[in-house]
Scaffold this motif. Structure first.
Motif, PDB file in Angstrom:
ATOM      1  N   HIS A   1       0.839  -1.210   0.000  1.00  0.00           N
ATOM      2  CA  HIS A   1       0.000   0.000   0.000  1.00  0.00           C
ATOM      3  C   HIS A   1       0.863   1.245   0.000  1.00  0.00           C
ATOM      4  N   TYR A   2       0.299   2.342  -0.626  1.00  0.00           N
ATOM      5  CA  TYR A   2       0.996   3.618  -0.642  1.00  0.00           C
ATOM      6  C   TYR A   2       1.120   4.218   0.756  1.00  0.00           C
ATOM      7  N   ASP A   3       0.210   3.817   1.655  1.00  0.00           N
ATOM      8  CA  ASP A   3       0.244   4.409   2.996  1.00  0.00           C
ATOM      9  C   ASP A   3       1.162   3.648   3.942  1.00  0.00           C
ATOM     10  N   THR A   4       2.002   2.694   3.393  1.00  0.00           N
ATOM     11  CA  THR A   4       2.925   1.955   4.252  1.00  0.00           C
ATOM     12  C   THR A   4       4.025   2.894   4.717  1.00  0.00           C
ATOM     13  N   PRO A   5       4.288   2.981   6.022  1.00  0.00           N
ATOM     14  CA  PRO A   5       5.326   3.886   6.527  1.00  0.00           C
ATOM     15  C   PRO A   5       6.716   3.496   6.003  1.00  0.00           C
ATOM     16  N   ARG A   6       7.590   4.533   5.961  1.00  0.00           N
ATOM     17  CA  ARG A   6       8.940   4.323   5.431  1.00  0.00           C
ATOM     18  C   ARG A   6       9.737   3.311   6.252  1.00  0.00           C
TER      19      ARG A   6
ATOM     20  N   SER B   1      -1.385   1.558  -8.244  1.00  0.00           N
ATOM     21  CA  SER B   1      -2.107   1.536  -6.972  1.00  0.00           C
ATOM     22  C   SER B   1      -1.242   0.989  -5.857  1.00  0.00           C
TER      23      SER B   1
END
Length: 768
Positions: A661-666, A701
């Motif tokens: 997911h794009y919202d996965t933290p760094r 996505s």
């Protein structure tokens, strides 16, 4: 104990006498001896260590004593004497010696019957004296009989007194050379002559030279007069020049290639058959009509038939046979209603010069001619010899034991009629027993081999073996007993052709059986090289056996095949051009066998086709595609194209793209990247020199994380299992880090018609 003592004493006496005989040698007997310019027949007698004897010509005497194998003593002749030193050979049949320093005196022992066939010396007429002289000189010169030479000396009367013994030998040798290079008939010499002198003219068959032989009568005896050496040398030079030669050696060499030379070589070769005379005798016969397979059997038999005919035709005097090498026509030696003995020029093979030989027709008629004249005794003075062939050996034994079996009721003798049914019975029985024995032997010796080979070999090889042995035995019997040279010659040829056919059948069957066995074994291995080699060798051997069998049968039966072979050589060019694709495929198969680009079971790709190799043949390669279709590609095309062998890879590439997911933290992305490499390296098949992990791209996505590396696996099935295990470990890793895998999503904006407001709806789209 007494018996043991007697036995020991006997053995001691036997070996002692044997060793003593070997140590001293036996000088008793008759010896033909030679020195630098002379020869003599020596008669020696040994008593203990003393040896004495005489030698002729010359009325010489020997007195000596033995010292082991060495004889030391003196010679005595014409009131003079000198020392002798002889050394006996190990076998006791020859000696080497000297009678003064630098002068050799050697000898060989002769049998007690040597010279027994010589004609008696008669001098009552010029013809009788000349006939005796010619017969004796021929025996002395061409048979090496010193007794004959001594006897011939008593027929000569020298004009003037010879200066010494050496001059006497020189004059006699020159006179004989004039005789030997001439052609004459002794019958033409006048027998009753009035007066005390006579003469007879002789000369060579070619040329205009004539020589007068002079005779003189002393008392009641006639002698041949030997002129002075200078006169003889002059006449000999005139003869050489008249015949168109520069030297005497050239004249003798030319005269040797004549009907007389052929007859002389034949008879002398037959006399020394077992001492290198075989080739000399057979070289004078035109045996071109004989099949090569039967040459070793029939050639000696035909030679002995001819020898028996000549011995019965009369005593052969060389000088009565033409010595003209350029004689315009054949020379007829003997004529009979059943056949003739003819010598003519036969062209040599491969363009070689023609040679004077006994004609093929003479040899074909020889058995029948011998049958007509076999009751005629051999001529007086003919050299007695043992039979050289099995046929005449058997025949002589039958003559000695049961001569009635030599009667001829019809075309064959009685004993030959008996051989026919006996040979047939023995051939059938022997063939049957051999076939059964071979079948039993193969059945037992191949018990550890596969059942197909054992049973096939036992059943299929027995019959051709039985036929080969039976027919071969019959051919041997027919040849040894002379049936092959009778009216049954055609039957012998059929039997020989049958034996050749059986041999080809046997070899072809054996090649087929064992080739099939090795072919089946090669199919159970992953490599195809053995399979190609077995197929290639088996095919070539079968073709070779078939071709050799056809040629052998044609050769035996007399069918001309040389023209066919020559035609194939010319037509082979056109055939090779027409079959160039087939030839190129065969060559392609050999290239595949040599280069080994793949093995059976390998997955290969060529020309966009991927398939698994099933079999490589001589002409084409069979492969199975993924949809289970059979793909056949000619070898020539396969070797000319690029081949990608997936089955020969040492490693298999693994490349995965993992979407998050794009919202996965760094921090979780970094942890996932580190832990993912550790999971890869923990796989048993992973190549630890690879394993590249990191964010690859922004997807539509998701964030795409790439894993790229190698598994040290060659088998595709093992590769699938290793990849499955790796992906499962990645799933477990994502769950342990509380990460979710992204999947494609799409946002749709809908504009309302009533109030103009926009409504956003998010719709998940599962990629599957």
């Amino acid at each position: 104990m007494v018996r043991i003592g007697v036995l020991c004493a006997f053995l001691f006496a036997f070996f002692s006498s044997h060793l003593w005989a070997q140590g001293t040698g036996d000088w008793s007997g008759r010896w033909d001896t030679y020195w630098r310019d002379g020869e003599a027949r020596m008669l020696l007698q040994q008593q203990g260590g003393t040896v004495s004897g005489t030698y002729e010509p010359g009325d010489g005497r020997i007195e000596a004593r033995t010292d082991g194998r060495v004889l030391r003593g003196s010679w005595f002749q014409d009131g003079t004497s000198g020392p002798i030193l002889f050394a006996l050979s190990e076998e006791g049949q020859s000696f080497t010696g000297r009678f003064v320093d630098g002068e050799y005196w050697n000898g060989k022992k002769v049998s007690e019957t040597a010279g027994a066939n010589l004609v008696s010396v008669t001098r009552d007429t010029p013809r009788a004296a000349f006939r005796s002289l010619v017969y004796l000189e021929n025996a002395a010169v061409y048979k090496g009989d010193i007794s004959a030479g001594n006897a011939a000396e008593t027929l000569l009367l020298y004009a003037g007194q010879p200066s010494d013994e050496r001059d006497q030998r020189r004059r006699r040798r020159l006179l004989w050379t004039l005789f030997d290079l001439s052609t004459f008939r002794i019958y033409d010499i006048p027998r009753p002559v009035e007066g005390e002198t006579a003469q007879f003219t002789i000369g060579p068959a070619a040329g205009n030279f004539e020589y007068n032989i002079r005779f003189r009568k002393l008392g009641d005896a006639w002698f041949v007069v030997v002129p002075a050496a200078a006169e003889l040398r002059r006449d000999l030079d005139i003869m050489v020049a008249a015949l168109g030669h520069d030297t005497l050696s050239q004249l003798k060499e030319a005269a040797a290639k004549s009907p007389r030379g052929a007859m002389r070589d034949f008879l002398q070769g037959m006399r020394n058959w077992r001492n290198a005379g075989r080739e000399r005798a057979l070289a004078t016969l035109d045996l071109s009509f004989l099949p090569p397979r039967l040459y070793s059997f029939e050639a000696p038999l035909l030679a002995e038939y001819l020898k028996q005919i000549i011995d019965r035709a009369g005593f052969v005097t060389w000088q009565e046979i033409s010595d003209n090498p350029n004689r315009p026509g054949p020379y007829v030696f003997y004529r009979h209603p059943a056949g003739s003995v003819v010598i003519e020029q036969v062209p040599g093979p491969n363009g070689e010069p023609a040679q004077w030989k006994f004609t093929a027709e003479t040899l074909r008629n020889a058995p029948q001619l011998f049958a007509e004249m076999q009751e005629l005794p051999v001529a007086d003075g003919v050299f007695a010899s043992e039979p050289i062939t099995r046929f005449f050996q058997i025949r002589e034994r039958i003559r000695a034991v049961f001569p009635a079996l030599l009667a001829r009721p019809g075309p064959l003798e009685i004993w030959q009629w008996l051989v026919i049914p006996l040979s047939a019975v023995f051939a059938v029985v022997l063939g049957w027993l051999t076939g059964k024995s071979v079948s039993l032997f193969l059945s037992r010796s191949l018990r550890r081999a596969e059942r197909g080979l054992r049973v096939g070999a036992a059943r299929r090889l027995g019959k051709p073996t039985a036929l080969l042995v039976g027919a071969g035995f019959a051919v041997l019997m027919f040849t040894w007993t002379g049936l092959a040279e009778t009216v049954l010659g055609a039957v012998t040829v059929v039997l020989a052709a049958t034996a050749a056919t059986a041999l080809g059948w046997l070899l072809y069957t054996a090649i087929d059986l064992f080739g099939g066995y090795f072919q089946r074994r090669s199919e159970r291995t992953s490599g195809f090289v053995d399979e190609i080699a077995v197929s290639l060798v088996t095919g070539v051997l079968k073709i070779g056996v078939a071709a050799a069998g056809i040629i052998a049968i044609a050769d035996i039966t007399g069918i001309p095949y040389e023209g066919v072979i020559a035609g194939l050589g010319v037509g082979g060019i056109a055939l090779a051009f027409a079959a160039r694709d087939t030839v190129s495929n065969l060559i392609g198969g050999a290239i595949l066998m040599s280069d080994r680009p793949f093995h059976r079971g390998d997955l290969i790709e060529t020309e966009g086709q991927m398939a698994t190799v099933e079999n490589v043949g001589l002409r084409s390669t069979r492969m199975r595609t993924f949809d289970d279709s059979l793909l056949v590609i000619p070898n020539s095309q396969l070797t000319d194209k690029a081949i990608v062998n997936w089955g020969q890879r040492r490693k298999r590439k693994i490349r995965l793209e993992i979407s998050l997911h794009y919202d996965t933290p760094r921090e979780r992305l970094d942890a996932f990247k580190t832990r993912l490499r550790e999971v890869y390296l923990a796989q048993p098949a992973a190549d630890d020199t690879t394993g590249y992990v990191g964010l690859r791209s922004f997807g539509e996505s998701a964030l795409n994380v790439e894993l790229w590396g190698y598994f040290n696996l060659a088998d595709y099935e093992d590769y699938i299992a290793a990849r499955h295990h790796l992906i499962g470990d990645i799933v477990d890793l994502a769950r342990s880090l509380d990460l979710d895998f992204a999947f494609p999503t799409r946002t749709i904006r809908i504009l309302s018609e009533g109030d103009g407001k926009t409504v956003d709806r998010q719709k998940a789209s599962n990629p599957t």
